[in-house]
Motif scaffolding. Structure first.
Motif, PDB file in Angstrom:
ATOM      1  N   ASP A 129      27.335  21.511  34.138  1.00  0.00           N
ATOM      2  CA  ASP A 129      26.104  21.682  34.908  1.00  0.00           C
ATOM      3  C   ASP A 129      26.108  22.916  35.811  1.00  0.00           C
ATOM      4  O   ASP A 129      25.292  23.036  36.708  1.00  0.00           O
ATOM      5  CB  ASP A 129      25.814  20.433  35.743  1.00  0.00           C
ATOM      6  CG  ASP A 129      26.938  20.062  36.698  1.00  0.00           C
ATOM      7  OD1 ASP A 129      27.888  20.856  36.867  1.00  0.00           O
ATOM      8  OD2 ASP A 129      26.871  18.964  37.276  1.00  0.00           O
ATOM      9  N   PHE A 130      27.002  23.856  35.537  1.00  0.00           N
ATOM     10  CA  PHE A 130      27.127  25.001  36.431  1.00  0.00           C
ATOM     11  C   PHE A 130      25.862  25.854  36.491  1.00  0.00           C
ATOM     12  O   PHE A 130      25.559  26.451  37.517  1.00  0.00           O
ATOM     13  CB  PHE A 130      28.347  25.863  36.093  1.00  0.00           C
ATOM     14  CG  PHE A 130      28.207  26.702  34.859  1.00  0.00           C
ATOM     15  CD1 PHE A 130      27.728  28.006  34.945  1.00  0.00           C
ATOM     16  CD2 PHE A 130      28.554  26.206  33.620  1.00  0.00           C
ATOM     17  CE1 PHE A 130      27.603  28.786  33.811  1.00  0.00           C
ATOM     18  CE2 PHE A 130      28.446  26.975  32.484  1.00  0.00           C
ATOM     19  CZ  PHE A 130      27.956  28.273  32.574  1.00  0.00           C
TER      20      PHE A 130
ATOM     21  N   THR B 112      37.064  23.512  32.039  1.00  0.00           N
ATOM     22  CA  THR B 112      36.952  22.981  30.682  1.00  0.00           C
ATOM     23  C   THR B 112      36.389  24.029  29.737  1.00  0.00           C
ATOM     24  O   THR B 112      36.818  24.130  28.583  1.00  0.00           O
ATOM     25  CB  THR B 112      36.066  21.720  30.670  1.00  0.00           C
ATOM     26  OG1 THR B 112      36.671  20.743  31.527  1.00  0.00           O
ATOM     27  CG2 THR B 112      35.939  21.138  29.279  1.00  0.00           C
ATOM     28  N   ALA B 113      35.453  24.846  30.207  1.00  0.00           N
ATOM     29  CA  ALA B 113      34.893  25.903  29.358  1.00  0.00           C
ATOM     30  C   ALA B 113      35.945  26.958  29.019  1.00  0.00           C
ATOM     31  O   ALA B 113      35.907  27.557  27.951  1.00  0.00           O
ATOM     32  CB  ALA B 113      33.698  26.555  30.050  1.00  0.00           C
ATOM     33  N   ILE B 114      36.877  27.168  29.909  1.00  0.00           N
ATOM     34  CA  ILE B 114      37.913  28.176  29.701  1.00  0.00           C
ATOM     35  C   ILE B 114      39.110  27.601  28.941  1.00  0.00           C
ATOM     36  O   ILE B 114      39.580  28.182  27.971  1.00  0.00           O
ATOM     37  CB  ILE B 114      38.390  28.762  31.049  1.00  0.00           C
ATOM     38  CG1 ILE B 114      37.238  29.499  31.729  1.00  0.00           C
ATOM     39  CG2 ILE B 114      39.580  29.688  30.852  1.00  0.00           C
ATOM     40  CD1 ILE B 114      37.523  29.884  33.166  1.00  0.00           C
TER      41      ILE B 114
END
Length: 71
Positions: A44-45, A60-62
């Motif tokens: 939700d960033f 988590t995206a990285i």
């Protein structure tokens, strides 16, 4: 914000936090600077940034999902 399947569901909480940060900043307390607003994670960033986040957590995206011990 809460962990929800739809990132838009966190928008009201992010907006409330930004409003609170702004109200605190308006008091001009030297011992309580509030330059940053940390909210939002990988899911939700974008909504958090829309609502004023200056720090987001996107691990988590990285790095990908974590595996839990025993799982």
């Amino acid at each position: 914000g809460p962990f929800l399947p739809d990132p838009e569901g966190s928008r009201p909480m992010f907006r409330t936090l930004r409003t609170l940060r702004d109200r605190i900043a308006e008091t001009g307390q030297r011992n309580a600077p509030v330059r940053h607003l940390s909210m939002g994670m990988t899911g939700d960033f974008e909504v958090a940034i829309d609502e004023g986040a200056t720090i987001v957590r996107i691990g988590t995206a990285i790095f990908g999902s974590r595996t839990r011990k025993g799982s």
